[in-house]
Design a protein around this motif. Structure first.
Motif, PDB file in Angstrom:
ATOM      1  N   ILE A  27       0.850  -1.193   0.000  1.00  0.00           N
ATOM      2  CA  ILE A  27       0.000   0.000   0.000  1.00  0.00           C
ATOM      3  C   ILE A  27       0.886   1.244   0.000  1.00  0.00           C
ATOM      4  O   ILE A  27       1.677   1.440   0.933  1.00  0.00           O
ATOM      5  CB  ILE A  27      -0.908   0.033   1.245  1.00  0.00           C
ATOM      6  CG1 ILE A  27      -1.783  -1.225   1.310  1.00  0.00           C
ATOM      7  CG2 ILE A  27      -1.775   1.286   1.244  1.00  0.00           C
ATOM      8  CD1 ILE A  27      -2.506  -1.379   2.621  1.00  0.00           C
ATOM      9  N   PRO A  28       0.788   2.088  -1.023  1.00  0.00           N
ATOM     10  CA  PRO A  28       1.632   3.288  -1.067  1.00  0.00           C
ATOM     11  C   PRO A  28       1.104   4.403  -0.170  1.00  0.00           C
ATOM     12  O   PRO A  28       0.565   5.403  -0.633  1.00  0.00           O
ATOM     13  CB  PRO A  28       1.585   3.693  -2.548  1.00  0.00           C
ATOM     14  CG  PRO A  28       0.287   3.175  -3.033  1.00  0.00           C
ATOM     15  CD  PRO A  28      -0.005   1.917  -2.250  1.00  0.00           C
ATOM     16  N   SER A  29       1.226   4.219   1.142  1.00  0.00           N
ATOM     17  CA  SER A  29       0.777   5.244   2.083  1.00  0.00           C
ATOM     18  C   SER A  29       1.873   6.292   2.262  1.00  0.00           C
ATOM     19  O   SER A  29       2.962   6.166   1.717  1.00  0.00           O
ATOM     20  CB  SER A  29       0.427   4.603   3.435  1.00  0.00           C
ATOM     21  OG  SER A  29       1.591   4.100   4.043  1.00  0.00           O
ATOM     22  N   SER A  30       1.591   7.297   3.060  1.00  0.00           N
ATOM     23  CA  SER A  30       2.516   8.421   3.207  1.00  0.00           C
ATOM     24  C   SER A  30       3.444   8.256   4.409  1.00  0.00           C
ATOM     25  O   SER A  30       2.986   8.203   5.548  1.00  0.00           O
ATOM     26  CB  SER A  30       1.728   9.724   3.356  1.00  0.00           C
ATOM     27  OG  SER A  30       2.586  10.770   3.736  1.00  0.00           O
ATOM     28  N   SER A  31       4.754   8.213   4.152  1.00  0.00           N
ATOM     29  CA  SER A  31       5.732   8.200   5.241  1.00  0.00           C
ATOM     30  C   SER A  31       5.698   9.522   5.998  1.00  0.00           C
ATOM     31  O   SER A  31       5.923   9.567   7.211  1.00  0.00           O
ATOM     32  CB  SER A  31       7.139   7.958   4.681  1.00  0.00           C
ATOM     33  OG  SER A  31       7.221   6.693   4.066  1.00  0.00           O
ATOM     34  N   SER A  32       5.421  10.591   5.281  1.00  0.00           N
ATOM     35  CA  SER A  32       5.356  11.912   5.902  1.00  0.00           C
ATOM     36  C   SER A  32       4.249  11.974   6.939  1.00  0.00           C
ATOM     37  O   SER A  32       4.445  12.410   8.082  1.00  0.00           O
ATOM     38  CB  SER A  32       5.074  12.987   4.840  1.00  0.00           C
ATOM     39  OG  SER A  32       5.920  12.828   3.740  1.00  0.00           O
TER      40      SER A  32
END
Length: 342
Positions: free
Chosen positions: A107-112
């Motif tokens: 899942i390309p979630s946000s590291s930020s």
């Protein structure tokens, strides 16, 4: 104890940046790999190089005015009086945990956002233990701005990508397909380099802000002191090395599951993502590279037809974006509670 805890926090921060590198490697290389302009190995080398060049540009050539504005913003997520080493520790553990979970499932979630959510959640829990309204622990303007760009960043990327694609299609309407294809494959090298450069400048800064806060909390430095040079060197190096290790599950999602991407569309999406990140970096807004490039890929898909975008996949990604901050905050609250009395 403080010294040992400080070392642990700094190590965790560097680990987070490394994980951020392979978690978000897909953002920079998904389109260039899916269009077969570069092999996966060549792509991550290319991305890692430009990730690190972002630090050199800021530190030694005055890019973004020579300032790490995103780092300053992240450092101000939690108000000073509620920051302790354990708050920073809990925030980092939460961010690392959620990043690994989303990476495992592709899942390309946000590291930020997981970093900001973790930091805010730990700070709010600390405030609650002190008998203070938890929401008074966070800098509301920073958090609201970050939350707003969960939705604004992908739409900005989408709009810019759509416009760029339409312009390119108009300019090249009489071009020979084979000749245009060669030009766009070359252009993808430039656009992916720009996106990797922007990704390095955007994402590495977030952990820089966290390490600065940890040093301030442990009284190694005073508030307002300049950031020691070793912090950006370590953070940019970690994110570049992490990028080298790849992130192939997310590459598959970004590069092929949202919409089929051609070299022309790869140039448009990567250029739109880079432009969006450059703008927000100058404004000091910690936006998500993941959200930005996803919106850009959707934008190029829409130039073909609405049905060219796989909206079921996109909707799942949006849900992942929405829950990232609250889940990271919840994990951080649990971790902080667990370590508070140690």
């Amino acid at each position: 104890m403080v010294t040992t805890l400080l070392v642990v926090v700094i190590c965790l921060a560097i680990i987070f940046d490394f994980i951020n590198g392979f978690h978000d490697a897909a953002n920079s290389i998904a389109t260039i790999v899916s269009t077969k302009v570069l092999t996966p190995f060549q792509a991550v080398l290319w991305a890692a190089l430009f990730n690190f060049l972002a630090f050199i540009a800021v530190r030694y050539f005055g890019f973004h005015g020579g300032n790490f504005e995103v780092a300053n913003t992240v450092a101000k997520t939690v108000l000073e009086e509620f920051i302790t080493m354990k708050v920073v520790l809990a925030g980092l553990v939460a961010a690392i945990t959620w990043n690994l979970i989303t990476w495992w499932f592709g899942i390309p979630s946000s590291s930020s956002h997981t970093l900001i959510g973790g930091f805010a959640g730990a700070g709010m829990t600390n405030a609650a233990f002190l008998g203070v309204n938890a929401f008074k622990a966070v800098n509301t303007s920073v958090v609201l701005k970050t939350v707003a760009y969960i939705f604004l960043a992908p739409f900005i990327g989408l709009f810019i990508a759509y416009v760029i694609t339409i312009i390119i299609l108009y300019i090249c309407k009489n071009a020979r397909p084979a000749s245009a294809e060669r030009w766009f494959r070359t252009g993808q090298l430039i656009s992916s380099a720009a996106l990797s450069f922007a990704h390095g400048g955007n994402d590495a800064q977030k952990v820089m802000g966290i390490i600065y806060v940890a040093l301030f909390s442990s009284q190694v430095i005073q508030n307002g002191d300049p950031m020691p040079t070793w912090i950006p060197v370590a953070c940019y190096s970690a994110i570049a090395l992490g990028t080298l290790s790849g992130g192939w599950k997310i590459v598959k999602t970004m590069g092929s599951k949202i919409t089929k991407v051609t070299p022309l569309e790869g140039v448009s999406a990567e250029t739109a993502g880079a432009v969006t990140l450059f703008i927000t970096e100058n404004l000091g807004i910690p936006v998500s590279t993941t959200h930005t490039i996803t919106g850009s890929i959707i934008g190029v898909g829409l130039t073909k037809r609405v049905s060219a975008v796989r909206w079921g996949v996109t909707l799942n990604l949006v849900w992942a974006w929405i829950i990232t901050i609250p889940i990271s905050a919840l994990i951080a609250a649990i971790v902080f509670t667990a370590v508070k009395y140690i």
